[in-house]
Design a protein around this motif. Structure first.
Motif, PDB file in Angstrom:
ATOM      1  N   ARG A  24      -3.242  -6.776  37.798  1.00 13.38           N
ATOM      2  CA  ARG A  24      -2.771  -5.491  38.102  1.00 13.38           C
ATOM      3  C   ARG A  24      -1.544  -5.102  37.569  1.00 13.38           C
ATOM      4  N   ARG A  45      -9.967   5.867  35.316  1.00 12.21           N
ATOM      5  CA  ARG A  45     -10.726   5.384  36.475  1.00 12.21           C
ATOM      6  C   ARG A  45     -12.085   4.934  36.101  1.00 12.21           C
ATOM      7  N   HIS A  72      -3.210   9.422  41.480  1.00 16.85           N
ATOM      8  CA  HIS A  72      -4.380   8.793  42.120  1.00 16.85           C
ATOM      9  C   HIS A  72      -4.711   7.384  41.792  1.00 16.85           C
ATOM     10  N   SER A  73      -4.013   6.528  42.387  1.00 19.15           N
ATOM     11  CA  SER A  73      -3.968   5.224  42.211  1.00 19.15           C
ATOM     12  C   SER A  73      -3.423   4.526  43.408  1.00 19.15           C
ATOM     13  N   PHE A  74      -3.850   3.272  43.486  1.00 17.99           N
ATOM     14  CA  PHE A  74      -3.303   2.447  45.008  1.00 17.99           C
ATOM     15  C   PHE A  74      -1.793   2.629  45.150  1.00 17.99           C
ATOM     16  N   GLU A  81      -5.875  -2.169  35.663  1.00 18.12           N
ATOM     17  CA  GLU A  81      -6.199  -3.660  35.955  1.00 18.12           C
ATOM     18  C   GLU A  81      -7.004  -4.352  34.498  1.00 18.12           C
ATOM     19  N   LYS A 121       1.329   6.855  50.274  1.00 21.38           N
ATOM     20  CA  LYS A 121      -0.402   6.340  50.161  1.00 21.38           C
ATOM     21  C   LYS A 121      -0.635   6.028  51.780  1.00 21.38           C
ATOM     22  N   LYS A 440      -0.498  -8.074  46.001  1.00 20.81           N
ATOM     23  CA  LYS A 440      -0.776  -7.109  46.708  1.00 20.81           C
ATOM     24  C   LYS A 440      -0.041  -5.617  47.032  1.00 20.81           C
TER      25      LYS A 440
END
Ligand SMILES: Nc1nc2c(c(=O)[nH]1)N(C=O)[C@@H](CNc1ccc(C(=O)N[C@@H](CCC(=O)O)C(=O)O)cc1)CN2
Length: 440
Positions: A24, A45, A72-74, A81, A121, A440
């Motif tokens: 990632r 996406r 609009h991502s984690f 990725e 987020k 993470k």
């Protein structure tokens, strides 16, 4: 959005080799990296089968790429990725290629989540819930962590914080207009009623702290008894393997030996301890002290007695939740079996399944209903207690000027804000995010 200087990358999937490995990337260089490695930017996406090439144009692997444009991502940043074949050399080649880009470096533990938090987020409790979700080994741990990572605690605590802030605002408004409306039955009387109700809800929630800890960390069971009562044999048979040394020599187990079981989805920690007797041996004495200490903090004590040679544990105050277990049932006749909750024989396996069922029922009962958010961490408990003390001071110190009581309310809301990370928490971010794994 918070702008971080570096673009970070890491292997976010597990141990290699594996079927697939996911690398990632997050940060402002992500677009350029994807364009370079895949030959062009992939559609937002959507996964695209691509040939991944390094800057020399050498093929690294063929795999799937996906690009998530900010916000609009984690993480809220541009993210991407690469789904590679999970070989060590494949991953190494990709990592080497990524190091070749200016401003790109390997992520630290928890750094993606820290960026996601910085970009709003999720709150701190949800971040902690994510760490718990990744660490979850039992089903109840998974369910609790999922609930927390979805924001259940955040909602509860920020709701309470809003109540406190509103109460303070009303009191301060009353202070501002004090000269005009010096009437009894004023606004603040109503406020204190609401605050007393809130204090009750917080106290009840804090009271659920042990339940939260049982689900998250495990239900703690301690085996105690005289030397040679069969404690270690019991532990071994529960573990399904020889984790503790068993011998005829009294005093064989000197330190604590802990095993972890998953009983109906709840983690149960079972500790074998040194046999309790009067001894002059310094090491054995330390072992006995540890045994008693552990028994003191246990959720359940298994008090084990050898049915063929019962030695009472006179000096041990068993005020807790105790199961009296008679062992070596194969050596005695039924009439010799006295007052025990359960008799077992680790030689014939008699009673072992019944004991496991009983343990599982006890753990389940102790965990209780986990559909409402429970406090799960000491960090939360400490801040909840702080908030509770300030709130109670505000309610109870009726002789104090309203300004002072409003200040107590402010401090209570500050403590709650520290749980979710809504007020300055710079000092605790490292502690929270260092518990995460890399990637993470
Ligand atoms: N391949 C892959 N699987 C994964 C993750 C991941 O990052 N990558 N996850 C990582 O933890 C988990 C899923 N969690 C995710 C959470 C948010 C977003 C995300 O892109 N959020 C955007 C868009 C939301 C939307 O379209 O509804 C956002 O919040 O703005 C992605 C994954 C589990 N599985």
């Amino acid at each position: 959005m918070y702008i971080f200087e570096d673009t970070i990358f890491a292997l976010s999937s597990g141990r290699l080799p594996s079927g697939i490995a996911v690398i990632r990337i997050s940060g402002s260089r992500t677009r350029f990296v994807v364009e370079t490695i895949c030959g062009s930017l992939t559609e937002p996406r959507l996964t695209k089968l691509s040939s991944f090439k390094n800057s020399d144009g050498d093929l690294i692997d063929r795999g799937l790429a996906v690009f998530f444009p900010a916000p609009h991502s984690f993480t809220g940043e541009d993210c991407a990725e690469f789904h590679l074949h999970g070989g060590k050399a494949v991953v190494d080649a990709m990592i080497t290629a990524l190091y070749g880009f200016d401003g790109c470096r390997m992520a630290e533990a928890g750094e993606f989540s820290r960026r996601a938090y910085a970009n709003g987020k999720f709150d701190l409790t949800a971040a902690e819930g994510l760490a718990d979700l990744i660490a979850a080994e039992t089903d109840s741990q998974r369910r609790l962590a999922l609930q927390i990572s979805s924001g259940a605690q955040a909602q509860l605590y920020s709701g309470w914080r809003s109540e406190l802030i509103r109460a303070r605002a009303l009191i301060e408004a009353e202070l501002d207009f004090a000269d005009e409306s010096d009437v009894p039955g004023s606004v603040s009387d109503l406020v204190w009623e609401q605050m007393a109700d809130l204090a009750g809800r917080i106290t009840k929630h804090v009271g659920d702290g042990r339940r939260g800890a049982i689900v998250r960390d495990g239900y703690r069971v301690v085996i105690i008894g005289a030397p040679n009562a069969g404690k270690s044999s019991l532990l071994n048979i529960l573990a399904g393997s020889d984790v503790a040394i068993v011998s005829d020599e009294p005093g064989t187990t000197r330190d604590l030996i802990e095993i972890k079981l998953d009983l109906s989805g709840i983690t149960v920690l079972i500790t074998d301890t040194a046999g309790i007797r009067n001894t002059t041996g310094a090491v054995e004495m330390m072992g006995i002290e540890r045994a008693l200490d552990r028994a003191h903090s246990a959720d359940l004590i298994l008090s084990v007695t050898d049915l063929s040679d019962p030695i009472p544990l006179d000096d041990v105050p068993l005020t807790k939740n105790v199961l009296r277990i008679g062992t070596k049932a194969d050596l005695v006749t039924e009439s010799e079996i006295g007052e025990y909750d359960l008799v077992i024989s680790t030689r014939t396996n008699a009673g072992v399944d019944a004991l496991l069922t009983l343990l599982s029922q006890k753990a389940e009962a102790a965990a209780g209903d986990i559909s409402d958010p429970l406090p799960t961490r000491r960090r939360h408990m400490e801040l909840l207690n702080e908030a509770s003390i300030e709130l109670r001071a505000a309610i109870e110190d009726i002789a104090a000027p309203l300004e002072v009581r409003a200040e107590y309310l402010r401090r209570a809301s500050y403590s709650l804000g520290r749980i979710t990370g809504d007020v300055d928490v710079e000092d605790i971010l490292d502690v929270v995010f260092s518990q995460f794994c890399i990637g993470k």
